[in-house]
Design an enzyme around this catalytic site. Structure first.
Site, PDB file in Angstrom:
ATOM      1  N   HIS A  67      -3.861  -4.123   1.657  1.00  0.00           N
ATOM      2  CA  HIS A  67      -5.118  -3.386   1.722  1.00  0.00           C
ATOM      3  C   HIS A  67      -5.374  -2.782   3.092  1.00  0.00           C
ATOM      4  O   HIS A  67      -5.873  -1.658   3.181  1.00  0.00           O
ATOM      5  CB  HIS A  67      -6.308  -4.266   1.304  1.00  0.00           C
ATOM      6  CG  HIS A  67      -7.605  -3.507   1.234  1.00  0.00           C
ATOM      7  ND1 HIS A  67      -7.756  -2.386   0.453  1.00  0.00           N
ATOM      8  CD2 HIS A  67      -8.798  -3.721   1.837  1.00  0.00           C
ATOM      9  CE1 HIS A  67      -8.996  -1.935   0.586  1.00  0.00           C
ATOM     10  NE2 HIS A  67      -9.641  -2.707   1.410  1.00  0.00           N
ATOM     11  N   ASP A 120       0.809  -1.226   0.000  1.00  0.00           N
ATOM     12  CA  ASP A 120       0.000   0.000   0.000  1.00  0.00           C
ATOM     13  C   ASP A 120       0.843   1.277   0.000  1.00  0.00           C
ATOM     14  O   ASP A 120       0.725   2.117   0.892  1.00  0.00           O
ATOM     15  CB  ASP A 120      -0.976  -0.035   1.185  1.00  0.00           C
ATOM     16  CG  ASP A 120      -2.022  -1.132   0.997  1.00  0.00           C
ATOM     17  OD1 ASP A 120      -1.720  -2.308   1.269  1.00  0.00           O
ATOM     18  OD2 ASP A 120      -3.135  -0.803   0.535  1.00  0.00           O
ATOM     19  N   HIS A 178       0.635   3.570  -2.265  1.00  0.00           N
ATOM     20  CA  HIS A 178      -0.303   4.648  -2.611  1.00  0.00           C
ATOM     21  C   HIS A 178       0.386   5.864  -3.231  1.00  0.00           C
ATOM     22  O   HIS A 178       0.097   7.008  -2.857  1.00  0.00           O
ATOM     23  CB  HIS A 178      -1.114   5.068  -1.379  1.00  0.00           C
ATOM     24  CG  HIS A 178      -2.213   4.100  -1.058  1.00  0.00           C
ATOM     25  ND1 HIS A 178      -3.488   4.249  -1.529  1.00  0.00           N
ATOM     26  CD2 HIS A 178      -2.208   2.939  -0.348  1.00  0.00           C
ATOM     27  CE1 HIS A 178      -4.234   3.229  -1.110  1.00  0.00           C
ATOM     28  NE2 HIS A 178      -3.489   2.413  -0.390  1.00  0.00           N
ATOM     29  N   HIS A 183      -4.948  -8.958  -1.254  1.00  0.00           N
ATOM     30  CA  HIS A 183      -5.234  -7.544  -1.026  1.00  0.00           C
ATOM     31  C   HIS A 183      -6.739  -7.430  -0.802  1.00  0.00           C
ATOM     32  O   HIS A 183      -7.503  -7.160  -1.712  1.00  0.00           O
ATOM     33  CB  HIS A 183      -4.791  -6.719  -2.251  1.00  0.00           C
ATOM     34  CG  HIS A 183      -4.908  -5.237  -2.056  1.00  0.00           C
ATOM     35  ND1 HIS A 183      -3.843  -4.440  -1.708  1.00  0.00           N
ATOM     36  CD2 HIS A 183      -5.969  -4.400  -2.155  1.00  0.00           C
ATOM     37  CE1 HIS A 183      -4.234  -3.186  -1.614  1.00  0.00           C
ATOM     38  NE2 HIS A 183      -5.529  -3.127  -1.869  1.00  0.00           N
ATOM     39  N   ASN A 220      -6.990  -2.700  -4.893  1.00  0.00           N
ATOM     40  CA  ASN A 220      -8.260  -2.143  -5.376  1.00  0.00           C
ATOM     41  C   ASN A 220      -8.046  -0.800  -6.061  1.00  0.00           C
ATOM     42  O   ASN A 220      -8.770  -0.434  -6.968  1.00  0.00           O
ATOM     43  CB  ASN A 220      -9.277  -2.009  -4.244  1.00  0.00           C
ATOM     44  CG  ASN A 220      -8.713  -1.268  -3.051  1.00  0.00           C
ATOM     45  OD1 ASN A 220      -7.569  -1.523  -2.646  1.00  0.00           O
ATOM     46  ND2 ASN A 220      -9.468  -0.359  -2.485  1.00  0.00           N
ATOM     47  N   HIS A 221      -7.020  -0.064  -5.654  1.00  0.00           N
ATOM     48  CA  HIS A 221      -6.754   1.224  -6.295  1.00  0.00           C
ATOM     49  C   HIS A 221      -6.130   1.028  -7.679  1.00  0.00           C
ATOM     50  O   HIS A 221      -6.086   1.957  -8.461  1.00  0.00           O
ATOM     51  CB  HIS A 221      -5.848   2.076  -5.418  1.00  0.00           C
ATOM     52  CG  HIS A 221      -6.555   2.645  -4.230  1.00  0.00           C
ATOM     53  ND1 HIS A 221      -6.827   3.968  -4.096  1.00  0.00           N
ATOM     54  CD2 HIS A 221      -7.078   2.040  -3.141  1.00  0.00           C
ATOM     55  CE1 HIS A 221      -7.473   4.173  -2.967  1.00  0.00           C
ATOM     56  NE2 HIS A 221      -7.636   3.015  -2.361  1.00  0.00           N
ATOM     57  N   HIS A 262      -4.390  -0.837   6.189  1.00  0.00           N
ATOM     58  CA  HIS A 262      -3.315   0.145   6.340  1.00  0.00           C
ATOM     59  C   HIS A 262      -2.610   0.104   7.689  1.00  0.00           C
ATOM     60  O   HIS A 262      -1.542   0.660   7.851  1.00  0.00           O
ATOM     61  CB  HIS A 262      -3.844   1.551   6.063  1.00  0.00           C
ATOM     62  CG  HIS A 262      -3.962   1.835   4.599  1.00  0.00           C
ATOM     63  ND1 HIS A 262      -3.916   3.091   4.069  1.00  0.00           N
ATOM     64  CD2 HIS A 262      -4.089   0.991   3.535  1.00  0.00           C
ATOM     65  CE1 HIS A 262      -4.032   3.022   2.745  1.00  0.00           C
ATOM     66  NE2 HIS A 262      -4.150   1.759   2.409  1.00  0.00           N
ATOM     67  N   ASP A 292      -1.809  -1.869  -4.425  1.00  0.00           N
ATOM     68  CA  ASP A 292      -1.958  -0.417  -4.282  1.00  0.00           C
ATOM     69  C   ASP A 292      -0.623   0.317  -4.316  1.00  0.00           C
ATOM     70  O   ASP A 292      -0.364   1.188  -3.477  1.00  0.00           O
ATOM     71  CB  ASP A 292      -2.753  -0.065  -3.006  1.00  0.00           C
ATOM     72  CG  ASP A 292      -4.257  -0.227  -3.208  1.00  0.00           C
ATOM     73  OD1 ASP A 292      -4.676  -0.534  -4.345  1.00  0.00           O
ATOM     74  OD2 ASP A 292      -5.007  -0.062  -2.234  1.00  0.00           O
TER      75      ASP A 292
END
Lengths: 502, 502
Positions: free
Chosen positions: B242, B15, B17, B210, B123-124, B244, B55
């Site tokens: 996923h 993640d 991001h 995830h 998912n992102h 955090h 992600d």
């Protein structure tokens, strides 16, 4: 050293417009086919590098699919253990000062570049926001060398990429696409400077630009352009991108100083895919191999084998039959004379296409027949283009717009009987709108009219014999209709459909 | 062979991001700092490869700047002439069957990969259209190895990436992010199959997922999740992306069969950047070095040094002072007691932040003080969070939302005096909306309410003691207001601003 070792060979191409036609039927892969064929020719011709004149991408924000296709093709054709024979003499930190990675990709020890690409950016590669364009991603990924990038059109210092192979020395100067009027002003104000090597005359100097060329005909009225007179005479060759018409043979342009040598050649490669169905795009698409020995050069144009045929013709009904046997009618009836003539002409075009189609060209051509109604033919309403087009499903790539209609009324012709030039002769609505708006307008995303509605308005209004005022009223109506449509859409949206606009 | 030659060492993270906070002040580079620190640790720790839990990008369509940053960082840290000691045993054509380039990047002779990255998608990184996501671009560019990509959740066949280094053998299984409910159903229906090597017990089997983890507390009510019971017991370790919250120490989960060995460990690396200011994100961010010898492993968590501090606290006014000397007021006056208490608390938080701030952490922390109004404190209107926030400009990274207000009225508490759980305890409006809509809703782009308006509605409506019906009316009003706003905008648009929506 052998002759080969003292010759720099460059594959020249431009306006690849990767992603053009995405979402359209049939032609959606054409641009990638053009890119791949270009890359194949470069490999087969064993050139030292590829030089592109901008607009590698069709959209400034290419779709993921397009980005994926381009990256995949570049990785496939440009990465290999093939040896690079050219040596970069200039300081990459200077040449690539506005890029993130300030080196030429084949000098990165971690990427085996077998076929370097040098490219300037075109107007379609426009950068926004943080000064990055799609080509920057390719440069950062080590797949392309992006040059001619400047942050400020009012302070352009063009530093050449100096490349040497044996005795051959090439200096590459690039100016990525700028607004023509601004670039012209910058040149006149002395705000564009070229850094020439001290022994400039010993180098073969190539300038790559991506601008409108000076108008050469009445129908080309795009307004601002880059005048040849501002370009430095030290250049041996200009590679001119942006213009899609293929003029692959070098043309010499003297500077008017009386000295025969004072001038330069221009090669205008044209696009590798036709992005509109018009006369300029009908000539065969080419790339070219440029061979440079000392300060002399020769070119070997290579016709692209896989580009789709484009056939554009006019059918002036009054010329075929000046005195048709027709009565004034408000609505069309079955089997009218004009329809027969149109189908005959289309059939002829189809047969021509078949006869001249190369082995590698796709089966379905793109065709456009402009049907001109004048004189007695104005008594009847013109054909419905879509109805005609439907009959060519499976025969052409663009059945929906295979026919266009033009009406010429007496007041469209001047006293000498010469038809007045109208916008529809050269440019598309898209071009006209684009010219009317600044990039800021478009980026700010304010929008009411869709292009298709606008096109519809133009299609309808040009067919009607109305005053200017009436036409403006019609435009108002078109806008109001679309606003009403949006309002209706918005009020129908249920809570279920709420989503994030922030 | 030495011990080192029989040990596979993996840097585990999740993640990242990249691109989170873009457009925000101060924190806009935080995600890239997290990515770069992760890459630096991998280099310093000299691991065999990096394994990511999804992600990598924050947005499914990352901005050009984000794409450029990520590509640049990966090129900088992952390409080098460092030798790769792991050998891929499995057939890359099978493992990467849904990718365009069906090979592991370090086996491409044209790219010198010194630090391979293996990643599933989150998912992102959702893919749309032609089945391509931002990670595909990185895979195609040879910078990342994307695995666990399936075109159909109803037919998942997980083929492991088999990696060997001396005696150590690691099998990597991946399932990129799926909707929890659908994945759960697919597992129960036997539509998820794992291809285990024949000698599966000789391999160290790692599954990367995830998904939502099973709920562990009352406040975590996200609904569907991936139950541990469906995961195959052949696995030695699950890397769980996923979520955090950093739970970097491996946790053992027995399968309930009575056999102590029947179960697996889970490592939940958490994110490398906090994407919301909540309790789950306050624990120190880590990556971990996983060392595998035979079928045993150990981990060495590495705290990230450069992540910004996050401090989340509650100030329950009624607990600090149950009997404040206040009278019922409709409007606030100057220097009220609650404001003083809030500033005192914020000051304390700031001092704590300063005291515990690491040398490499940025100076401005992200802080959130939730101020609870209950009992007698309900007599006065709560503070204006933005006004309070302004005083912390230059002191925290998020002055505009440093304070949030919660009111607890008698009917928010059950008969035992325990506060009822509300959505605002765990999830954000964004989460709630996301849960309410399918991806299709969001992709179709139907939109009336912006998130900020929605947030405003929630902020206001939760503060008011109104009936459900009243609140629904308020929502209606909010929607109507926004529709009116859009209508006004549209009708104001002049022809000058027309642009292309088609």
């Amino acid at each position: 050293m052998s002759d080969f070792q003292n010759t720099i060979r460059i594959l020249i191409a431009s306006d690849i417009h990767a992603g053009y036609g995405e979402g359209k039927k049939i032609i959606d892969e054409d641009s990638f086919i053009g890119l791949e064929e270009t890359l194949k020719h470069a490999t087969e011709q064993d050139v030292d590098f590829i030089l592109l004149g901008g607009d590698l991408f069709h959209e400034s924000v290419p779709s993921r699919y397009t980005e994926h296709k381009v990256i995949s093709l570049l990785r496939k054709y440009c990465l290999s253990d093939r040896e690079i024979a050219i040596e970069m003499i200039s300081d990459p930190q200077e040449v690539f000062e506005n890029n993130h990675f300030k080196l030429v990709n084949y000098e990165d020890p971690n990427i085996n570049v077998g076929m370097p690409i040098f490219s300037i950016h075109g107007n379609h590669d426009d950068f926004s926001g943080k000064g990055l364009m799609a080509l920057d991603i390719l440069h950062d990924a080590g797949l392309v060398n992006l040059f001619g990038k400047f942050n400020n059109v009012d302070n352009i210092v063009v530093k050449p990429i100096l490349l040497r192979k044996g005795d051959a020395k090439v200096a590459l100067y690039g100016i990525g696409s700028q607004r023509d009027d601004r670039l012209q002003r910058a040149f006149h104000a002395g705000k564009v400077k070229f850094c020439f090597p001290e022994d400039v005359d010993d180098w073969f100097n190539i300038l790559v630009v991506h601008q409108n060329r000076p108008p050469r005909s009445l129908t080309r009225t795009t307004g601002s352009f880059l005048p040849l007179s501002v370009l430095p005479s030290q250049m041996n060759l200009i590679i001119w991108g942006h213009e899609h018409k293929c003029e692959i043979e070098p043309q010499f342009f003297p500077k008017g100083t009386g000295n025969e040598k004072d001038g330069f050649f221009i090669i205008q490669p044209g696009s590798t895919v036709a992005t509109s169905i018009c006369a300029d795009e009908t000539s065969a698409k080419h790339v070219s191999v440029l061979e440079i020995k000392g300060v002399t050069f020769k070119t070997q144009p290579i016709p692209l084998q896989q580009t789709r045929q484009i056939i554009v013709e006019d059918l002036d009904l009054a010329k075929v039959n000046p005195k048709p046997r027709i009565v004034k009618l408000k609505a069309r009836t079955k089997d009218m004379e004009d329809e027969r003539l149109i189908h005959e002409k289309l059939q002829e075009m189809l047969e021509n296409a078949k006869q001249y189609r190369g082995a590698q060209q796709p089966n379905l051509p793109r065709m456009r027949l402009r049907v001109i109604y004048s004189g007695d033919w104005l008594k009847i309403p013109p054909v419905n283009c879509r109805v005609i087009g439907h009959k060519y499903d499976g025969k052409v790539a663009n059945p929906s717009d295979i026919v266009s209609v033009k009406t010429i009324r007496p007041d469209d012709v001047d006293e000498k009987g010469v038809r007045k030039v109208t916008a529809s002769d050269g440019t598309t609505v898209h071009d006209l709108l684009k010219q009317s708006f600044t990039d800021n307008d478009i980026e700010s995303g304010l929008g009411v009219l869709s292009l298709s509605k606008m096109q519809h308005y133009v299609d309808v209004s040009t067919k009607l014999d109305e005053s200017k005022k009436k036409k403006l009223e019609m435009l108002d109506n078109t806008i109001n209709e679309q606003i009403a449509e949006y309002k209706a859409k918005i009020s129908k949206v249920s809570l279920r459909s709420v989503c994030f606009l922030s």
